[in-house]
Design an enzyme around this catalytic site. Sequence first.
Site, PDB file in Angstrom:
ATOM      1  N   TYR A 140       0.866  -1.437   0.279  1.00 38.97           N
ATOM      2  CA  TYR A 140      -0.127   0.049   0.257  1.00 38.97           C
ATOM      3  C   TYR A 140       1.026   0.868  -0.322  1.00 38.97           C
ATOM      4  O   TYR A 140       2.027   1.474   1.219  1.00 38.97           O
ATOM      5  CB  TYR A 140      -0.743   0.194   1.291  1.00 38.97           C
ATOM      6  CG  TYR A 140      -2.434  -0.445   0.570  1.00 38.97           C
ATOM      7  CD1 TYR A 140      -3.506  -0.203   0.533  1.00 38.97           C
ATOM      8  CD2 TYR A 140      -3.030  -1.547   1.866  1.00 38.97           C
ATOM      9  CE1 TYR A 140      -4.554   0.117  -0.705  1.00 38.97           C
ATOM     10  CE2 TYR A 140      -4.258  -1.861   1.349  1.00 38.97           C
ATOM     11  CZ  TYR A 140      -5.199  -0.380   0.120  1.00 38.97           C
ATOM     12  OH  TYR A 140      -6.176  -1.378   0.229  1.00 38.97           O
ATOM     13  N   GLU A 174      -0.211   4.478  -0.608  1.00 35.09           N
ATOM     14  CA  GLU A 174      -0.891   6.359  -0.505  1.00 35.09           C
ATOM     15  C   GLU A 174      -0.039   7.527  -0.642  1.00 35.09           C
ATOM     16  O   GLU A 174       0.510   6.885   0.465  1.00 35.09           O
ATOM     17  CB  GLU A 174      -2.028   6.345   0.221  1.00 35.09           C
ATOM     18  CG  GLU A 174      -3.700   4.837   0.331  1.00 35.09           C
ATOM     19  CD  GLU A 174      -3.741   4.070   0.606  1.00 35.09           C
ATOM     20  OE1 GLU A 174      -2.915   3.340   0.987  1.00 35.09           O
ATOM     21  OE2 GLU A 174      -4.678   3.470   1.134  1.00 35.09           O
ATOM     22  N   ASP A 216      -6.882  13.481 -25.255  1.00 32.51           N
ATOM     23  CA  ASP A 216      -6.657  11.606 -24.270  1.00 32.51           C
ATOM     24  C   ASP A 216      -5.841  10.460 -25.906  1.00 32.51           C
ATOM     25  O   ASP A 216      -6.513  10.505 -26.774  1.00 32.51           O
ATOM     26  CB  ASP A 216      -7.934  11.053 -24.648  1.00 32.51           C
ATOM     27  CG  ASP A 216      -8.760   9.365 -24.065  1.00 32.51           C
ATOM     28  OD1 ASP A 216      -7.587   8.651 -24.193  1.00 32.51           O
ATOM     29  OD2 ASP A 216      -9.635   9.441 -23.282  1.00 32.51           O
ATOM     30  N   THR A 241      -4.222   5.929 -21.739  1.00 32.42           N
ATOM     31  CA  THR A 241      -3.742   4.330 -21.579  1.00 32.42           C
ATOM     32  C   THR A 241      -2.304   3.818 -20.971  1.00 32.42           C
ATOM     33  O   THR A 241      -2.086   4.481 -22.194  1.00 32.42           O
ATOM     34  CB  THR A 241      -4.984   3.475 -21.713  1.00 32.42           C
ATOM     35  OG1 THR A 241      -5.246   3.463 -23.269  1.00 32.42           O
ATOM     36  CG2 THR A 241      -6.049   4.077 -20.962  1.00 32.42           C
ATOM     37  N   LYS A 254      -2.587   0.234 -24.889  1.00 32.68           N
ATOM     38  CA  LYS A 254      -2.303  -0.054 -26.276  1.00 32.68           C
ATOM     39  C   LYS A 254      -1.163   0.162 -27.313  1.00 32.68           C
ATOM     40  O   LYS A 254      -0.742  -0.691 -26.717  1.00 32.68           O
ATOM     41  CB  LYS A 254      -4.236   1.435 -26.018  1.00 32.68           C
ATOM     42  CG  LYS A 254      -5.093   0.988 -25.452  1.00 32.68           C
ATOM     43  CD  LYS A 254      -6.231   1.641 -26.467  1.00 32.68           C
ATOM     44  CE  LYS A 254      -6.930   1.830 -25.637  1.00 32.68           C
ATOM     45  NZ  LYS A 254      -7.137   2.701 -24.195  1.00 32.68           N
ATOM     46  N   ARG A 299      -1.419  -2.626 -18.418  1.00 40.74           N
ATOM     47  CA  ARG A 299      -3.205  -2.204 -18.181  1.00 40.74           C
ATOM     48  C   ARG A 299      -2.995  -1.215 -17.019  1.00 40.74           C
ATOM     49  O   ARG A 299      -3.229  -1.911 -15.916  1.00 40.74           O
ATOM     50  CB  ARG A 299      -3.882  -3.332 -17.613  1.00 40.74           C
ATOM     51  CG  ARG A 299      -5.536  -2.517 -18.573  1.00 40.74           C
ATOM     52  CD  ARG A 299      -6.281  -3.918 -18.737  1.00 40.74           C
ATOM     53  NE  ARG A 299      -5.641  -4.782 -19.354  1.00 40.74           N
ATOM     54  CZ  ARG A 299      -7.183  -4.168 -20.428  1.00 40.74           C
ATOM     55  NH1 ARG A 299      -7.515  -3.148 -20.366  1.00 40.74           N
ATOM     56  NH2 ARG A 299      -6.213  -4.845 -21.930  1.00 40.74           N
TER      57      ARG A 299
HETATM   58  N1  DSN Z   1     -11.727   0.045 -25.185  1.00 36.92           N
HETATM   59  C1  DSN Z   1     -11.058   1.286 -25.971  1.00 36.92           C
HETATM   60  C2  DSN Z   1     -11.191   0.891 -27.083  1.00 36.92           C
HETATM   61  O1  DSN Z   1     -11.892  -0.216 -27.471  1.00 36.92           O
HETATM   62  O2  DSN Z   1     -11.039   1.559 -27.727  1.00 36.92           O
HETATM   63  C3  DSN Z   1     -11.613   2.472 -25.683  1.00 36.92           C
HETATM   64  O3  DSN Z   1     -11.965   2.313 -24.185  1.00 36.92           O
END
Ligand code: DSN
Length: 449
Positions: free
Chosen positions: A54, A56, A199, A225, A228, A234
């Site tokens: 933990y 925080e 984003d 994120t 990707k 993730r």
């Molecule tokens: N789920 C993602 C996508 O497939 O583009 C976006 O959050």
Amino acid sequence: MGEFKVLEGIDPKLAEAMKSEVRRQRNTLELIPSENFASINVIRALGSVLTNKYSEGYPGKRYYGGNEFVDVVENLAIDRAKALFKVPHVNVQPYSGSPANFAVYAALCKPGDTIMGLNLQDGGHLTHGFSASVTGKFFNSVAYHVKPDGYIDIDEVRRLAVENKPKLIWIGATAYARALPFAEFAKIADEVGAYLVSDIAHIAGLVAGGAHESPVDYVHIVTTTTHKTLRGPRGAMIMVTEKGLKKNPDLGNLIDKTVFPGLQGGPHDNTTAALALALLEASQPQFKEYAKQIVKNAKALGEELSKRGLTLVTGGTDNHLILIDLSKRYGPGTGAFAQDALDLAGIVCNKNTVPAEPASPFYPSGIRIGTPAITSRGMKEEEMGLIAEYIFEAVELIEGHEMPTDKEKRAQAIQTFKEEMKNSPKIKEIAAKVLELCGRFPLYPEIEL
Ligand code: DSN
């Protein structure tokens, strides 16, 4: 990595499901543009004892003891992200993209404030103000759209911004195949005094690798994120730019306070460790080659699909993603048929709305495909020719199958189509070719089943 041998003895049901997922990833062509294969070392870092801690707070300012090594890990991730994306402030703690975006709202807006984002059905994200998301309920959400040619309608963005004076404007997408026009958006946001937030979840790896322009000089905040095109675990990051600090010198502090204690508790330190490693990988010269190859592959795949008569939204792609409009050739609402036919052939993609969707968001007229994951396997332009042919052969099987508008008839039509595809010799033939292609590009050879 022989851990399945141990797990099998302890929890055979779980081991079997996990092993099956390894086989599925190995033996199919993963074309969902938001998915990727993290390196085996990122996966190893993710499965570490850091999950036990933990923490925080932030490095040097924790609420619990025993965080001296977690501090090192989090500082590595922060420093690497700052260097890679050329930003002065980074928060690496958001659990994923949606919480990261919500932290930005919570830092900058009050309930009821006006915000603008790309309409979901035009390729935007749920958290950019869609009605079913709390971001569309807590804020006065004004959506902008793409034009009939599929490109973002900048004139509409300007008109809506001037009329509505939003507090925050999003520039980012989940189903947009063209370069994001950061400079045009910056001009509009500056004119109306809005915060501009990019984003870049889908294109973060392309930005890091120099295969897409960076938003950093144009926007105040960047969210992304990390799993990707960036090929990390993730998770998510929020980055504050120099421009952001100029608008509000306290912006970094504000973001940090909003993430913790505002919205989250302890950060996922194992994810932070895996992210630190992914950021190191993304700063290597090979990653630049990888990012460029993702785009080269997407362009090649798009051209091969166009040649065969499929309609691509905007006519092609500048990034990792291709949106295919099936409505003209096969009729409205046929995306679900295409997704099922491709799935049974071992080609994984998702049905998607197309601009001015003639059917419905649940039974849309397009499919969305992308090249990040197959590029991670080492596939190049030559393989894109083969994959285009396999996609086309499978999609042609939907010819003559109309998607009914009546709900019950629709469910029946999909069921009947699936049964037909399961027994289709053509689908079996494509699936065999897909399997052979996957076999030539081994995935996670370190994992023993
Ligand atoms: N789920 C993602 C996508 O497939 O583009 C976006 O959050």
